[in-house]
Scaffold this motif. Structure first.
Motif, PDB file in Angstrom:
ATOM      1  N   ARG A  79      -2.975 -14.933  -7.249  1.00  0.00           N
ATOM      2  CA  ARG A  79      -2.783 -14.296  -5.937  1.00  0.00           C
ATOM      3  C   ARG A  79      -2.006 -12.992  -6.080  1.00  0.00           C
ATOM      4  NH1 ARG A  79      -1.414 -18.358  -1.128  1.00  0.00           N
ATOM      5  NH2 ARG A  79      -2.005 -16.525   0.047  1.00  0.00           N
ATOM      6  N   SER A  80      -1.005 -13.005  -6.942  1.00  0.00           N
ATOM      7  CA  SER A  80      -0.198 -11.805  -7.158  1.00  0.00           C
ATOM      8  C   SER A  80      -1.043 -10.684  -7.767  1.00  0.00           C
ATOM      9  CB  SER A  80       0.979 -12.147  -8.073  1.00  0.00           C
ATOM     10  OG  SER A  80       1.731 -11.008  -8.345  1.00  0.00           O
ATOM     11  N   THR A  81      -1.877 -11.012  -8.728  1.00  0.00           N
ATOM     12  CA  THR A  81      -2.750 -10.007  -9.352  1.00  0.00           C
ATOM     13  C   THR A  81      -3.735  -9.462  -8.326  1.00  0.00           C
ATOM     14  OG1 THR A  81      -2.532 -11.023 -11.518  1.00  0.00           O
ATOM     15  CG2 THR A  81      -4.434  -9.593 -11.184  1.00  0.00           C
ATOM     16  N   ARG A  82      -4.339 -10.346  -7.566  1.00  0.00           N
ATOM     17  CA  ARG A  82      -5.284  -9.911  -6.525  1.00  0.00           C
ATOM     18  C   ARG A  82      -4.601  -8.971  -5.531  1.00  0.00           C
ATOM     19  NH1 ARG A  82     -10.106 -11.179  -4.067  1.00  0.00           N
ATOM     20  NH2 ARG A  82     -10.097 -11.199  -1.803  1.00  0.00           N
ATOM     21  N   ARG A  83      -3.400  -9.345  -5.094  1.00  0.00           N
ATOM     22  CA  ARG A  83      -2.648  -8.493  -4.164  1.00  0.00           C
ATOM     23  C   ARG A  83      -2.326  -7.137  -4.784  1.00  0.00           C
ATOM     24  NH1 ARG A  83       1.317 -12.551  -1.427  1.00  0.00           N
ATOM     25  NH2 ARG A  83       0.599 -13.522  -3.149  1.00  0.00           N
ATOM     26  N   LEU A 112      -3.968  -5.549  -7.141  1.00  0.00           N
ATOM     27  CA  LEU A 112      -5.202  -4.752  -7.224  1.00  0.00           C
ATOM     28  C   LEU A 112      -5.565  -4.177  -5.853  1.00  0.00           C
ATOM     29  CD1 LEU A 112      -7.215  -7.046  -9.636  1.00  0.00           C
ATOM     30  CD2 LEU A 112      -6.460  -4.694 -10.112  1.00  0.00           C
ATOM     31  N   ARG A 113      -5.483  -5.004  -4.824  1.00  0.00           N
ATOM     32  CA  ARG A 113      -5.806  -4.525  -3.473  1.00  0.00           C
ATOM     33  C   ARG A 113      -4.821  -3.438  -3.029  1.00  0.00           C
ATOM     34  NH1 ARG A 113      -8.926  -6.701   0.088  1.00  0.00           N
ATOM     35  NH2 ARG A 113      -7.375  -6.867   1.744  1.00  0.00           N
ATOM     36  N   SER A 114      -3.562  -3.632  -3.360  1.00  0.00           N
ATOM     37  CA  SER A 114      -2.546  -2.639  -3.012  1.00  0.00           C
ATOM     38  C   SER A 114      -2.814  -1.315  -3.728  1.00  0.00           C
ATOM     39  CB  SER A 114      -1.164  -3.178  -3.377  1.00  0.00           C
ATOM     40  OG  SER A 114      -0.178  -2.227  -3.084  1.00  0.00           O
ATOM     41  N   ALA A 115      -3.186  -1.395  -5.002  1.00  0.00           N
ATOM     42  CA  ALA A 115      -3.486  -0.173  -5.765  1.00  0.00           C
ATOM     43  C   ALA A 115      -4.698   0.543  -5.187  1.00  0.00           C
ATOM     44  CB  ALA A 115      -3.718  -0.524  -7.240  1.00  0.00           C
ATOM     45  N   VAL A 116      -5.738  -0.194  -4.826  1.00  0.00           N
ATOM     46  CA  VAL A 116      -6.927   0.413  -4.201  1.00  0.00           C
ATOM     47  C   VAL A 116      -6.524   1.116  -2.917  1.00  0.00           C
ATOM     48  CG1 VAL A 116      -9.012  -0.186  -2.907  1.00  0.00           C
ATOM     49  CG2 VAL A 116      -8.717  -1.023  -5.209  1.00  0.00           C
ATOM     50  N   LEU A 117      -5.727   0.457  -2.120  1.00  0.00           N
ATOM     51  CA  LEU A 117      -5.295   1.027  -0.846  1.00  0.00           C
ATOM     52  C   LEU A 117      -4.477   2.294  -1.060  1.00  0.00           C
ATOM     53  CD1 LEU A 117      -5.032   0.766   2.222  1.00  0.00           C
ATOM     54  CD2 LEU A 117      -3.023  -0.673   1.833  1.00  0.00           C
ATOM     55  N   GLU A 118      -3.476   2.222  -1.910  1.00  0.00           N
ATOM     56  CA  GLU A 118      -2.612   3.389  -2.158  1.00  0.00           C
ATOM     57  C   GLU A 118      -3.407   4.578  -2.687  1.00  0.00           C
ATOM     58  OE1 GLU A 118       0.484   3.606  -1.189  1.00  0.00           O
ATOM     59  OE2 GLU A 118       0.442   1.535  -0.502  1.00  0.00           O
ATOM     60  N   LEU A 119      -4.219   4.334  -3.703  1.00  0.00           N
ATOM     61  CA  LEU A 119      -5.001   5.431  -4.278  1.00  0.00           C
ATOM     62  C   LEU A 119      -6.013   5.976  -3.273  1.00  0.00           C
ATOM     63  CD1 LEU A 119      -5.538   3.976  -7.862  1.00  0.00           C
ATOM     64  CD2 LEU A 119      -4.248   6.054  -7.277  1.00  0.00           C
ATOM     65  N   GLY A 120      -6.646   5.105  -2.522  1.00  0.00           N
ATOM     66  CA  GLY A 120      -7.629   5.545  -1.537  1.00  0.00           C
ATOM     67  C   GLY A 120      -7.023   6.411  -0.452  1.00  0.00           C
ATOM     68  N   LEU A 121      -5.831   6.045   0.005  1.00  0.00           N
ATOM     69  CA  LEU A 121      -5.176   6.843   1.047  1.00  0.00           C
ATOM     70  C   LEU A 121      -4.541   8.115   0.476  1.00  0.00           C
ATOM     71  CD1 LEU A 121      -3.551   4.002   3.184  1.00  0.00           C
ATOM     72  CD2 LEU A 121      -5.520   5.428   3.791  1.00  0.00           C
ATOM     73  N   GLU A 122      -4.037   8.048  -0.745  1.00  0.00           N
ATOM     74  CA  GLU A 122      -3.392   9.213  -1.361  1.00  0.00           C
ATOM     75  C   GLU A 122      -4.398  10.302  -1.718  1.00  0.00           C
ATOM     76  OE1 GLU A 122      -1.351   8.009  -4.932  1.00  0.00           O
ATOM     77  OE2 GLU A 122       0.013   6.703  -3.808  1.00  0.00           O
ATOM     78  N   ARG A 123      -5.493   9.903  -2.359  1.00  0.00           N
ATOM     79  CA  ARG A 123      -6.378  10.896  -2.961  1.00  0.00           C
ATOM     80  C   ARG A 123      -7.754  10.991  -2.351  1.00  0.00           C
ATOM     81  NH1 ARG A 123      -5.674   8.964  -8.612  1.00  0.00           N
ATOM     82  NH2 ARG A 123      -7.888   9.267  -8.595  1.00  0.00           N
ATOM     83  N   GLY A 124      -8.098  10.060  -1.519  1.00  0.00           N
ATOM     84  CA  GLY A 124      -9.458  10.041  -0.994  1.00  0.00           C
ATOM     85  C   GLY A 124     -10.289   9.037  -1.754  1.00  0.00           C
ATOM     86  N   TRP A 125     -11.127   8.331  -1.024  1.00  0.00           N
ATOM     87  CA  TRP A 125     -11.869   7.220  -1.589  1.00  0.00           C
ATOM     88  C   TRP A 125     -12.770   7.622  -2.753  1.00  0.00           C
ATOM     89  CZ3 TRP A 125     -11.096   2.450  -2.016  1.00  0.00           C
ATOM     90  CH2 TRP A 125     -12.130   1.588  -2.396  1.00  0.00           C
ATOM     91  N   GLU A 180      -8.099   3.474 -12.906  1.00  0.00           N
ATOM     92  CA  GLU A 180      -6.813   3.865 -12.328  1.00  0.00           C
ATOM     93  C   GLU A 180      -6.215   2.750 -11.474  1.00  0.00           C
ATOM     94  OE1 GLU A 180      -7.316   8.551 -11.464  1.00  0.00           O
ATOM     95  OE2 GLU A 180      -8.769   7.208 -10.489  1.00  0.00           O
ATOM     96  N   VAL A 181      -7.074   2.064 -10.765  1.00  0.00           N
ATOM     97  CA  VAL A 181      -6.618   0.934  -9.945  1.00  0.00           C
ATOM     98  C   VAL A 181      -5.983  -0.109 -10.860  1.00  0.00           C
ATOM     99  CG1 VAL A 181      -7.378  -0.980  -8.481  1.00  0.00           C
ATOM    100  CG2 VAL A 181      -8.304   1.317  -8.111  1.00  0.00           C
ATOM    101  N   ALA A 182      -6.695  -0.452 -11.912  1.00  0.00           N
ATOM    102  CA  ALA A 182      -6.199  -1.468 -12.847  1.00  0.00           C
ATOM    103  C   ALA A 182      -4.878  -1.020 -13.474  1.00  0.00           C
ATOM    104  CB  ALA A 182      -7.247  -1.738 -13.918  1.00  0.00           C
ATOM    105  N   GLU A 183      -4.813   0.227 -13.891  1.00  0.00           N
ATOM    106  CA  GLU A 183      -3.586   0.741 -14.503  1.00  0.00           C
ATOM    107  C   GLU A 183      -2.413   0.653 -13.531  1.00  0.00           C
ATOM    108  OE1 GLU A 183      -1.881   4.988 -16.099  1.00  0.00           O
ATOM    109  OE2 GLU A 183      -3.988   4.515 -16.497  1.00  0.00           O
ATOM    110  N   ARG A 184      -2.635   1.059 -12.295  1.00  0.00           N
ATOM    111  CA  ARG A 184      -1.566   1.017 -11.299  1.00  0.00           C
ATOM    112  C   ARG A 184      -1.123  -0.417 -11.027  1.00  0.00           C
ATOM    113  NH1 ARG A 184      -0.709   4.661  -5.976  1.00  0.00           N
ATOM    114  NH2 ARG A 184      -0.761   6.233  -7.589  1.00  0.00           N
ATOM    115  N   ALA A 185      -2.054  -1.349 -11.093  1.00  0.00           N
ATOM    116  CA  ALA A 185      -1.738  -2.755 -10.852  1.00  0.00           C
ATOM    117  C   ALA A 185      -1.160  -3.445 -12.099  1.00  0.00           C
ATOM    118  CB  ALA A 185      -2.983  -3.499 -10.383  1.00  0.00           C
ATOM    119  N   GLY A 186      -1.206  -2.736 -13.228  1.00  0.00           N
ATOM    120  CA  GLY A 186      -0.649  -3.303 -14.454  1.00  0.00           C
ATOM    121  C   GLY A 186      -1.549  -4.299 -15.154  1.00  0.00           C
ATOM    122  N   VAL A 187      -2.863  -4.117 -14.975  1.00  0.00           N
ATOM    123  CA  VAL A 187      -3.827  -5.005 -15.639  1.00  0.00           C
ATOM    124  C   VAL A 187      -4.927  -4.142 -16.264  1.00  0.00           C
ATOM    125  CG1 VAL A 187      -3.368  -6.925 -14.047  1.00  0.00           C
ATOM    126  CG2 VAL A 187      -5.246  -5.333 -13.554  1.00  0.00           C
TER     127      VAL A 187
END
Length: 192
Positions: A9-13, A15-28, A35-42
């Motif tokens: 659950r923590s990993t899933r959260r 990953l979702r958080s990283a997708v959200l942050e990157l999507g809002l910061e830089r555009g989808w 990059e999502v995986a790297e930000r999530a640490g996986v």
């Protein structure tokens, strides 16, 4: 919940958080799975253990209702509408309680019509399952089938409009309250 489930659950959260942050910061369009995986640490491979695509990670986990819960719905119509109200209010509360940043996911989808369309596609698939479950509790005739289709569509709409009202209201209180109110407005049509 056991340690392994908590980690998943923590990993899933994450990953979702990283997708959200990157999507809002830089555009989808600029978001890459690596990059999502790297930000999530996986690893990127781990990302694909949880999601098939980056779009899947950006969808709200709404209408995650197992078949056994749909099969447990009770009729006749007044009790059935009440049961649907309770089921979907709880689903929305679970979504908010899972630590999902619902308003920001809704904003990401609003900015990206393709994501919004994909979310609506998920809702439409669930609507078919829900309609079948409702139809099983109503008379097997033309009116019963019409009522089942209308009720299932109304449920999807009530959740969507309730969440939009909650977002427009500044996310005050639990999101389930606005969803419950939306179901309440529809009750005269279905709870009789």
């Amino acid at each position: 919940m056991h340690g392994r489930e908590r980690r998943k659950r923590s990993t899933r959260r994450a990953l979702r958080s990283a997708v959200l942050e990157l999507g809002l910061e830089r555009g989808w369009a600029e978001v890459r799975v690596e990059e999502v995986a790297e930000r999530a640490g996986v690893s990127a491979r781990t990302f694909f253990n949880y999601f098939e695509t980056k779009e899947d990670a950006a969808l709200l986990d709404l209408f995650v209702v197992p078949d056994d819960e749909l099969a447990a719905l009770e009729g006749p119509a007044p009790r059935l509408w009440h049961a649907l109200t309770e089921l979907f209010t709880a689903d929305v509360e679970r979504l908010g309680g899972d630590g999902a940043d619902v308003p920001r996911f809704m904003e990401l989808q609003r900015r990206n019509p393709g994501l919004q369309a994909r979310q609506m596609g998920v809702f439409t698939l669930f609507e078919g399952r829900l309609s079948s479950a409702i139809a099983a509790r109503l008379p097997d005739d033309r009116d019963g089938r019409l009522r089942a289709g209308l009720m299932s569509g109304a449920c999807i709409t009530a959740v969507r409009v309730g969440l939009q009202a909650w977002t427009a209201g500044g996310w005050q209180g639990p999101p389930g309250a606005d969803v419950r109110d939306a179901f309440g407005l529809l009750a005269p049509a279905f709870a009789r």
